[in-house]
Design a protein around this motif. Structure first.
Motif, PDB file in Angstrom:
ATOM      1  N   TRP A 253     -17.968 -47.697 -22.226  1.00 45.78           N
ATOM      2  CA  TRP A 253     -17.294 -48.960 -22.458  1.00 45.78           C
ATOM      3  C   TRP A 253     -17.189 -49.758 -21.160  1.00 45.78           C
ATOM      4  O   TRP A 253     -17.601 -50.900 -21.091  1.00 45.78           O
ATOM      5  CB  TRP A 253     -15.918 -48.661 -23.054  1.00 45.78           C
ATOM      6  N   PHE A 254     -16.671 -49.158 -20.113  1.00 44.98           N
ATOM      7  CA  PHE A 254     -16.569 -49.822 -18.816  1.00 44.98           C
ATOM      8  C   PHE A 254     -17.600 -49.220 -17.883  1.00 44.98           C
ATOM      9  O   PHE A 254     -17.809 -48.013 -17.893  1.00 44.98           O
ATOM     10  CB  PHE A 254     -15.177 -49.607 -18.212  1.00 44.98           C
ATOM     11  N   SER A 255     -18.231 -50.098 -17.082  1.00 49.01           N
ATOM     12  CA  SER A 255     -19.257 -49.567 -16.198  1.00 49.01           C
ATOM     13  C   SER A 255     -18.646 -48.880 -14.988  1.00 49.01           C
ATOM     14  O   SER A 255     -19.243 -47.982 -14.411  1.00 49.01           O
ATOM     15  CB  SER A 255     -20.185 -50.689 -15.740  1.00 49.01           C
ATOM     16  N   ASP A 256     -17.447 -49.279 -14.574  1.00 52.70           N
ATOM     17  CA  ASP A 256     -16.930 -48.736 -13.321  1.00 52.70           C
ATOM     18  C   ASP A 256     -15.916 -47.619 -13.498  1.00 52.70           C
ATOM     19  O   ASP A 256     -15.561 -46.954 -12.545  1.00 52.70           O
ATOM     20  CB  ASP A 256     -16.338 -49.864 -12.464  1.00 52.70           C
ATOM     21  N   PHE A 257     -15.430 -47.408 -14.713  1.00 49.87           N
ATOM     22  CA  PHE A 257     -14.471 -46.323 -14.906  1.00 49.87           C
ATOM     23  C   PHE A 257     -14.902 -45.472 -16.095  1.00 49.87           C
ATOM     24  O   PHE A 257     -15.703 -45.906 -16.913  1.00 49.87           O
ATOM     25  CB  PHE A 257     -13.072 -46.871 -15.179  1.00 49.87           C
TER      26      PHE A 257
ATOM     27  N   PHE B 215     -13.944 -45.028 -18.991  1.00 46.35           N
ATOM     28  CA  PHE B 215     -13.313 -45.414 -20.249  1.00 46.35           C
ATOM     29  C   PHE B 215     -14.420 -45.484 -21.286  1.00 46.35           C
ATOM     30  O   PHE B 215     -15.459 -46.073 -21.043  1.00 46.35           O
ATOM     31  CB  PHE B 215     -12.633 -46.776 -20.164  1.00 46.35           C
TER      32      PHE B 215
ATOM     33  N   LEU C 172      -7.026 -45.504 -23.219  1.00 48.78           N
ATOM     34  CA  LEU C 172      -6.962 -46.954 -23.029  1.00 48.78           C
ATOM     35  C   LEU C 172      -7.180 -47.678 -24.350  1.00 48.78           C
ATOM     36  O   LEU C 172      -6.491 -48.643 -24.669  1.00 48.78           O
ATOM     37  CB  LEU C 172      -7.994 -47.403 -21.998  1.00 48.78           C
TER      38      LEU C 172
ATOM     39  N   TYR D 275      -4.123 -47.527 -26.265  1.00 46.36           N
ATOM     40  CA  TYR D 275      -3.107 -48.459 -25.785  1.00 46.36           C
ATOM     41  C   TYR D 275      -3.388 -49.872 -26.258  1.00 46.36           C
ATOM     42  O   TYR D 275      -2.482 -50.607 -26.638  1.00 46.36           O
ATOM     43  CB  TYR D 275      -3.041 -48.418 -24.256  1.00 46.36           C
ATOM     44  N   ILE D 276      -4.660 -50.245 -26.216  1.00 44.98           N
ATOM     45  CA  ILE D 276      -5.010 -51.604 -26.616  1.00 44.98           C
ATOM     46  C   ILE D 276      -4.654 -51.843 -28.071  1.00 44.98           C
ATOM     47  O   ILE D 276      -4.033 -52.843 -28.429  1.00 44.98           O
ATOM     48  CB  ILE D 276      -6.494 -51.871 -26.338  1.00 44.98           C
TER      49      ILE D 276
ATOM     50  N   VAL E   2      -2.357 -45.373 -16.398  1.00 43.69           N
ATOM     51  CA  VAL E   2      -3.117 -45.555 -15.167  1.00 43.69           C
ATOM     52  C   VAL E   2      -2.894 -44.360 -14.235  1.00 43.69           C
ATOM     53  O   VAL E   2      -3.828 -43.874 -13.593  1.00 43.69           O
ATOM     54  CB  VAL E   2      -2.729 -46.881 -14.484  1.00 43.69           C
TER      55      VAL E   2
ATOM     56  N   GLN F 152      -5.659 -41.874 -12.650  1.00 44.43           N
ATOM     57  CA  GLN F 152      -5.795 -41.610 -11.218  1.00 44.43           C
ATOM     58  C   GLN F 152      -5.793 -40.119 -10.927  1.00 44.43           C
ATOM     59  O   GLN F 152      -6.518 -39.635 -10.064  1.00 44.43           O
ATOM     60  CB  GLN F 152      -4.639 -42.254 -10.441  1.00 44.43           C
TER      61      GLN F 152
END
Lengths: 494, 479
Positions: A71-75, A77, A137, A140-141, A185, A189
């Protein structure tokens, strides 16, 4: 198993249908088309969810029907969805109640029908999506997105104090859930993972768990709602239109219970053990106090709203007793409460549509004019009280058994709450249904019409089916619940 | 590449300066319709410049004696600034013509101001920084009071000028202290000279604080925000749109670079100041907006609140913080462009809508407009699934990563308070009954409509493909 992504289909079909409705121009002629599109979509979604239930494999403890995309390129998710025995029935509850709600609003909603149907379909998407999410996530959304349609439903189609109620609902629940965002979050982490599935167990130090637990508690305790965070609920229920109350009581409250099971028990077992006495105390207060408050109400909807708080108190007792009876009882209680309280709100809606008042003193002797109504109302009332043979009994009984293993003092509180629930429900029933008709206006009141029958009778059947064959509901959830309990016991060294 | 005369024209700033002067001439010498022509010219120039920045023909230049930095971060912010300026010109064109302030000086001045902002974003030297700030501010002082016969507009211009001049003075005093103690004006020089120190001497602390105060004026962080609501309200809405959208971007980029480049080693000293600014901005922005009746004032406080969130990322002071602020400002830009695109086109009984209660009943007559505005408001409040949520989410990721738990928790609480006033606008449109006999009129030109539709599409459907944006910013860092 088929290759069709059934679960995504149930999530996004309502959204798709909302887009179709968006394109229909609203006027006299198209009004019925709009209603029909909305209704048949939700029926279709319900059938798909039944298909999922049929294909569901009771022998697997983990998630089924999984779908996972980046879904997300940097995390890390993912769009990661799937259901297990716990979420299965929450999804089915949502898909079951939505078509009934749309049907219940057929006549009573007169203004802005198009927006109303849009709101309901969007609501269905986010409800199902929330229960089916494995990615936190994503969860949550969906969890927060619920606020948008519900805020509009209360605010646009609600009663006199709708603006106050809608703002209170929105801000109160938002305040709870933003703290969860911080917790999410932090979890990311610490673990670099957002998967509910991977994080089941005991991955955090005790200290971190306590903080995370409190953050999750803030959001779920408001949502479920626990005493003393329940004050938004009576306002929201009273002002919301009938169908809004049904969804609110039937599904949205369950988000809290679901969250407690998944996050608090599943991910933060040590903290759950630590805070369990607090939960028990609050729950017992909720059960007894709100039952007494319910007894004093003159507004039928408010009475049922307070009874919801009391019933959800039993759910939290069952969850935090953390044994198989308690958890299964809590689950059945949630399903049962979803059906029963939803049905009770619909029953109130029936007489409200006719008389435009919810004042208990206005009514009396309805049995003389509305025998069918009196019968179905009785089934739901008894379901709420927990008479053997109805769904409420299974839930309450299992919760009590579970609570006994935890502490017998808790049982005293819980059981007295159940007694009180019988008092206020029977008293309500007596005042509304029995007696002779004294109010002139009631003499012309008509019994259920076909549409109302077709809404209430499936619900009555559901109440009895759950009460007589609880195993069809208990079997799928048994293994996932065992998994949570064994994780919990390992974490707490039992 | 050689440093010859032809190539210098490919430096975006040089080229923009020439185009701005050309725009002035074009406007001056065209006989009729000068505003239209100048605006179109300015818009096209900005789009051209954004291409120049994007393709970046000048990477190897030692520009302006090393007064100038050119990194992925500055490039990203410059493109945002330029596109923001272009978009605000397009969406406000009709409004200018309609309210008869269609003077060709406006696009020209805005071009000069944009040039100043680009230099701000890139400046690597205190001298350059000051000149750039003055170039952008002086143009804006004039634009704020462009409606000469309106008392409010003149008031807002003068207020802006006096407070801006004061802040420039403070800034300059800070520069002089920094120069006095380090003997350097370039960021690199200051960094090297400071890296020999264990502790900042008291004079340098003063210098640093003065500079931060000056910059806080420019980003309108609390307690240096007083000019914002008045200027937003007094200036014509089209100018307000520009104020809200563009200068913030440049000022934010500058405050980030200033803290993280020359003073990088003295995190403790400046982070306290920024911490306070951030907290105060979030809460004041949220609480003060509650009582507002004017949409423009409300948006002013909302922008103050947004600055508070951005500054969280500065306190986080990490690569993630830089990426988060890039994402946040991008989102801030598109939300503000779209909200102003609506405000600049929405009339009620032949008057532009400026009060919240004027919105009552909008959802009945203009359902599409009110849905759009509702989506933008929910997005600004940070409610998922709209794009604004992801902006806040990235900021909180940066904050938690750097263990700024207090800021993160107070930040989300402030966001709940601010949700209240965004919801009030939705309430106005949907819950309140329309007043009889007053009709809404929504006229929007085609380019603005196209921009609005694209932005709304991004706001609503960003959730389905977030990698588009996160992929772009993933390579951004200060160096």
């Amino acid at each position: 198993m088929t290759d069709i992504p059934l679960l995504s289909l149930t999530i996004f079909l309502p959204l798709l249908s909302a887009f179709v409705i968006l394109l229909i121009k609203e006027d006299e002629n198209s009004l019925n088309n709009i209603k029909n599109v909305a209704f048949w979509t939700s029926v279709g979604v319900f059938l798909i969810s039944l298909l999922i239930w049929l294909q569901f494999d009771n022998t697997k403890p983990g998630y089924q029907f999984e779908e996972k995309f980046r879904w997300f390129s940097d995390f890390n998710f993912y769009y990661h969805i799937g259901i297990d025995g716990i979420s299965l029935f929450m999804v089915i509850l949502s898909t079951f109640l939505t078509p009934l709600c749309i049907l219940a609003s057929w006549e009573s909603i007169k203004k802005r029908v198009k927006e109303y149907m849009l709101a309901f379909l969007f609501l269905e998407t986010v409800m199902i999506g929330m229960f089916a999410s494995i990615d936190i996530l994503l969860f949550y959304i969906f969890f927060e997105a619920v606020l948008i349609p519900m805020y509009l439903i209360i605010g646009i189609w609600g009663g006199d104090r709708r603006i106050y109620a809608s703002f209170k609902f929105f801000l109160y629940t938002l305040l709870g859930s933003v703290l969860m965002l911080i917790a999410i979050v932090v979890i990311y982490q610490l673990t670099n993972s957002m998967s509910i599935e991977e994080l089941q167990g005991n991955y955090f130090t005790t200290n971190v768990q306590l903080y995370l637990w409190l953050a999750f508690f803030a959001s779920f305790a408001v949502k479920i709602p626990m005493w003393p965070f329940h004050t938004w609920l009576p306002d929201a229920h009273v002002e919301a239109p009938t169908a809004g109350s049904v969804i609110l009581a039937g599904v949205l409250l369950k988000m809290g219970g679901y969250g407690f099971i998944r996050f608090s028990l599943g991910m933060l077992p040590e903290a759950s053990e630590y805070f369990a006495p607090m939960i028990m105390t609050l729950s017992i207060i909720a059960v007894i106090y709100t039952s007494l408050v319910a007894l004093a109400q003159t507004d039928i909807k408010k009475l049922i709203a307070y009874s919801s708080v009391a019933h959800m108190g039993l759910v939290t007792i069952g969850i935090f007793a953390v044994n198989s009876q308690g958890l299964e009882g809590a689950m059945i209680q949630m399903i049962s409460h979803g059906v029963v309280s939803g049905a009770l709100f619909l029953c109130v809606g029936v007489i409200y549509d006719r008389m435009h008042t919810r004042d208990i003193n206005f009514y009396g002797g309805l049995v003389n004019r509305m025998p069918i109504y009196a019968t179905v109302f009785m089934i739901f009332m008894l379901g709420s009280v927990g008479l053997p043979g109805t769904s409420g009994f299974i839930g309450e009984f299992l919760v009590i058994v579970g609570a006994f293993k935890y502490s017998s003092i808790v049982v005293i509180g819980a059981a007295s709450g159940i007694v009180l629930s019988a008092v206020y429900m029977l008293y309500l029933y007596k005042r509304i249904i029995f007696g002779v008709i004294e109010n002139e206006k009631l003499k012309e009141i008509s019994d259920l019409n076909l549409r109302e029958k077709s809404i209430l009778i499936p619900l009555a059947i559901a109440v009895i089916v759950i009460g007589i064959f609880p195993n069809i509901f208990l079997d799928p959830m048994r293994l996932p619940i065992e998994l949570i309990i064994s994780n919990y016991e390992i974490a707490n060294g039992k | 590449m050689e440093n010859n005369l032809i190539n210098i024209f490919f430096v975006p700033e040089v080229s923009l300066a020439i185009l701005a002067i050309a725009c002035l001439m074009y406007g001056l010498f065209s006989k009729n319709n000068s505003f239209n022509k100048a605006t179109n010219f300015a818009t096209l120039s900005l789009i051209f410049i954004s291409f120049l920045v994007y393709f970046d023909f000048t990477t190897n230049f030692a520009l302006f004696e090393n007064f100038f930095s050119n990194t992925a971060f500055t490039k990203f912010f410059k493109i945002l600034t330029i596109l923001g300026a272009a978009a605000s010109l397009i969406i406000s064109k009709n409004y200018f013509i309609d309210t008869k302030i269609n003077r060709f000086e406006i696009p020209t001045l805005l071009l000069f101001s944009t040039l100043g902002m680009m230099l701000m974003i890139s400046s690597k030297n205190l001298m350059m920084m000051y000149l750039a700030i003055e170039l952008q501010s002086l143009s804006l002082y004039v634009v704020a009071s462009i409606k000469r016969n309106s008392l409010e507009s003149a008031e807002s211009g003068v207020k802006y000028f006096i407070l801006g001049a004061l802040s420039s003075g403070i800034l300059l005093y800070g520069f002089s202290l920094v120069y006095g103690f380090t003997g350097q004006t370039s960021f690199d020089g200051i960094y090297i000279s400071l890296s020999q120190l264990d502790k900042l001497p008291i004079g340098l602390v003063f210098g640093l604080v003065f500079i931060l105060v000056g910059l806080a004026f420019k980003v309108s962080a609390v307690p240096f925000h007083m000019w914002t609501p008045d200027v937003y309200e007094g200036a014509p809405t089209s100018i307000t749109a520009f104020f809200a959208i563009v200068p913030k971007l440049a000022a934010i980029a500058l405050i980030f670079r200033f803290c993280l480049e020359p003073f990088n080693n003295f995190y403790f000293e400046w982070s306290q100041v920024i911490f306070f600014l951030s907290l105060a901005s979030m809460f004041l922005g949220a609480i003060a907006a509650i009582a507002q009746k004017s949409i423009k004032r409300l948006l002013a406080y909302s922008s103050i609140g947004h600055v508070g969130y951005v500054l969280i990322a500065l306190v986080a002071a990490s690569d993630q913080g830089i990426r988060s602020v890039s994402i946040y400002m991008f989102i801030y830009l598109i939300m503000n462009v779209s909200v102003f695109a609506i405000l600049l086109s929405l009339k009620k009984s032949d008057k532009y809508v400026e009060k919240i209660d004027q919105l009552s009943g909008l959802s009945k007559t203009n359902p599409v407009v009110s849905v759009s505005l509702a989506i933008i408001m929910l997005s600004m409040a940070g409610i998922p699934p709209f794009i604004g949520f992801f902006g806040k989410f990235y900021i909180f990721i940066a904050a938690i990563e750097s263990q700024q738990y207090i800021l993160a928790i107070l930040g989300v609480l402030a966001s709940v308070i601010s949700a209240f006033y965004y919801l009030r606008i939705i309430k106005g449109m949907y819950f309140d009954e329309a007043i009889e006999g007053e009709n809404f009129d929504f006229t929007i030109n085609n380019q603005a409509k196209a921009i609005l539709l694209i932005l709304l599409f991004i706001i609503t459907f960003f959730i389905f493909y977030p990698s588009l944006l996160t992929g772009i910013v993933s390579g951004i860092s200060l160096i």
